[in-house]
Scaffold this motif. Sequence first.
Motif, short mmCIF file in Angstrom:
data_model
loop_
_atom_site.label_atom_id
_atom_site.label_comp_id
_atom_site.label_asym_id
_atom_site.label_seq_id
_atom_site.Cartn_x
_atom_site.Cartn_y
_atom_site.Cartn_z
N THR A 70 90.02 40.89 26.86
CA THR A 70 88.90 41.27 27.46
C THR A 70 87.73 41.64 26.33
OG1 THR A 70 89.26 43.58 28.02
CG2 THR A 70 89.79 41.64 29.63
N GLN A 71 86.66 41.84 26.55
CA GLN A 71 85.54 42.43 26.15
C GLN A 71 85.68 44.00 25.92
OE1 GLN A 71 83.92 40.98 23.90
NE2 GLN A 71 82.37 39.47 24.77
N ASP A 118 82.17 43.84 34.09
CA ASP A 118 82.79 42.28 34.22
C ASP A 118 83.62 42.52 32.73
OD1 ASP A 118 83.36 39.53 33.47
OD2 ASP A 118 81.39 39.00 34.52
N ASN A 120 84.45 40.06 30.99
CA ASN A 120 84.02 39.24 29.97
C ASN A 120 82.50 39.83 29.19
OD1 ASN A 120 85.55 36.86 30.36
ND2 ASN A 120 84.60 36.88 32.43
N LYS A 155 85.53 32.34 23.79
CA LYS A 155 85.59 31.96 25.13
C LYS A 155 84.09 31.59 25.85
CE LYS A 155 88.16 34.40 28.12
NZ LYS A 155 88.80 35.37 28.78
N GLU A 157 82.83 32.30 28.80
CA GLU A 157 82.38 33.13 29.57
C GLU A 157 81.87 34.67 28.71
OE1 GLU A 157 85.27 30.87 31.56
OE2 GLU A 157 85.48 32.03 30.03
N TRP A 158 82.17 34.63 27.25
CA TRP A 158 81.81 35.82 26.57
C TRP A 158 80.58 35.50 25.93
CZ3 TRP A 158 86.29 38.04 23.24
CH2 TRP A 158 87.49 38.40 24.27
N TYR A 176 78.90 31.53 35.62
CA TYR A 176 78.41 31.96 34.22
C TYR A 176 77.72 30.62 33.63
CZ TYR A 176 82.25 35.76 34.29
OH TYR A 176 82.72 36.64 34.50
#
Length: 203
Positions: A70-71, A118, A120, A155, A157-158, A176
Amino acid sequence: SSVRPVAELLGCSGLPPQQDPNTAYFRIEVIKVPVAAPQNATIVNTPRIFADTAGNIAGLWRGGSHGEGTQESARTDQCHDITAFPEVGLAAGACAGNGILLDISDPANPKRIAEVSDPNFAYWHSATFNNGGTKVLFTDEWGGGMAPRCQAKDKREWGADAIFDIVDRKLQLASYYKLPAAQGPTENCVAHNGSLIPVPGRD
């Protein structure tokens, strides 16, 4: 930005809430501007919109990683951008580690009614309503606008836009969006300031 020095603006404090309950972090400032005399603008409220249900000041995202894959996102102690939509009595805030929704039917006393995080997102940067006030587009300032964040290995979504529906005054993730063209390692790419284009029958 950082808290202004007290010598520049009396009452400013950048200390954590455990050391100073009047810290300038973990709040917003509501400024009343007389249209006929804008030089007389004054702060009329400093609501602690990030407090949890128990009233703890540092109530939202603590900062850090959401877990493996994850971020890493910043602590939620201020908002980068707040967009007001007075006609529908709402405002949306992009606030470091969270997206928030505010009830501004009483403009001097905004109340947080919803928040989302989130895994992401790295840094919640901007919030934009659609024309109907039924959706909010949040953008993720992944890499601070200075890094190549749209490479083929990244990714999808990032560093993207996240579109949320407003349902019963709560935020529900709809989708997204990110530029589909992969970019090279010397190109800057980031979802920085989002906009929704009104098209008849849809956004």
